[in-house]
Enzyme design. Sequence first.
Site, mmCIF file in Angstrom:
data_model
loop_
_atom_site.group_PDB
_atom_site.id
_atom_site.type_symbol
_atom_site.label_atom_id
_atom_site.label_comp_id
_atom_site.label_asym_id
_atom_site.label_seq_id
_atom_site.Cartn_x
_atom_site.Cartn_y
_atom_site.Cartn_z
ATOM 1 N N ASP A 1 24.841 13.385 38.213
ATOM 2 C CA ASP A 1 24.839 13.890 36.842
ATOM 3 C C ASP A 1 23.772 13.114 36.094
ATOM 4 O OD1 ASP A 1 25.253 14.451 34.172
ATOM 5 O OD2 ASP A 1 27.420 14.122 34.212
ATOM 6 N N ILE B 1 13.928 26.281 40.436
ATOM 7 C CA ILE B 1 12.701 25.558 40.761
ATOM 8 C C ILE B 1 13.014 24.314 41.590
ATOM 9 C CG2 ILE B 1 10.795 24.230 39.762
ATOM 10 C CD1 ILE B 1 10.851 26.261 37.412
ATOM 11 N N TYR C 1 15.854 22.873 22.952
ATOM 12 C CA TYR C 1 15.138 22.924 24.225
ATOM 13 C C TYR C 1 13.673 22.547 24.025
ATOM 14 C CZ TYR C 1 13.129 24.890 28.505
ATOM 15 O OH TYR C 1 12.441 25.076 29.688
ATOM 16 N N THR D 1 14.628 32.675 37.583
ATOM 17 C CA THR D 1 15.563 31.644 38.032
ATOM 18 C C THR D 1 16.926 31.890 37.386
ATOM 19 O OG1 THR D 1 15.055 30.161 36.190
ATOM 20 C CG2 THR D 1 13.685 29.951 38.185
ATOM 21 N N LYS E 1 11.694 19.276 25.659
ATOM 22 C CA LYS E 1 10.584 19.420 26.597
ATOM 23 C C LYS E 1 9.295 18.809 26.058
ATOM 24 C CE LYS E 1 12.786 21.344 29.996
ATOM 25 N NZ LYS E 1 12.948 20.614 31.280
#
Length: 258
Positions: free
Chosen positions: A64, A19, A163, A198, A167
């Site tokens: 980074d 993306i 994760y 992706t 998010k």
Amino acid sequence: MNAELEGATALVVGAASGIGRACAEAFAREGAAVVLADIRVQAVRALAEQITADGGRAAAVSCDVTSEEQVEAAVGTAVELFDRLDIAANIAGVQSEHRELADLPAEEFDRVMKINLYGAFFCTKHELRVMREQAPDASGSRGVIVNCSSQGGLRGIPTIGAYTASKHGVLGLTKSAALEYAARGIRVNAVCPGTCDTPMVAGAAADAPAHIRAIVDAIPVGRMGRAAEIAQTVVWLASPAAGFVVGQAIIADGGWSV
């Protein structure tokens, strides 16, 4: 070309693939000068060369996102090269290991948080520091920030707790920043992509094929998303056309969250 972005400067963090790469290409097509930031510096250098060869303006910088110093330097480079920072798309992120929460090592939780949440924090912080001091453009905007959350930022997803938590955190960060800076001419929003074709999703599919297959099977449009589709959503959010959109989580997931 969208004339509204002609002459703007856009920083895309996490531009090496997926993306982020699609966002960089889309901003360049719309006439913006693009600074490509990623830990995979060879990949963003190659992309910058490609954009330049196609007639665009682009530069690459190593970054980074777990290092606040490197993030600050990347933002500073964008301003040094192109005088101001009109748009920032903070796309860098990683998937977490597929494990039950009771079996998730603290080190894995930390790894995901440092990239997905701390990275978004460092980027947003230093982008805001630049934007709040620069003069508004012709539309009255001092800048626009788009953070990348996920469909996993909107609801719980089993076996990827780190994760999902990261998010969700990105959305909280986005909403707070949006309220702090809206009156000063800075818009902050988030895009929430669904499962897309992706490299990150390909890696997750290799790690947990049944998990990804179940998510894709539940997408009402019957397919995964495309990186370019998410990029067009980000471009719209960054444009004056979305000038009344503030602090929102814009979902592009093929109907999965419905």
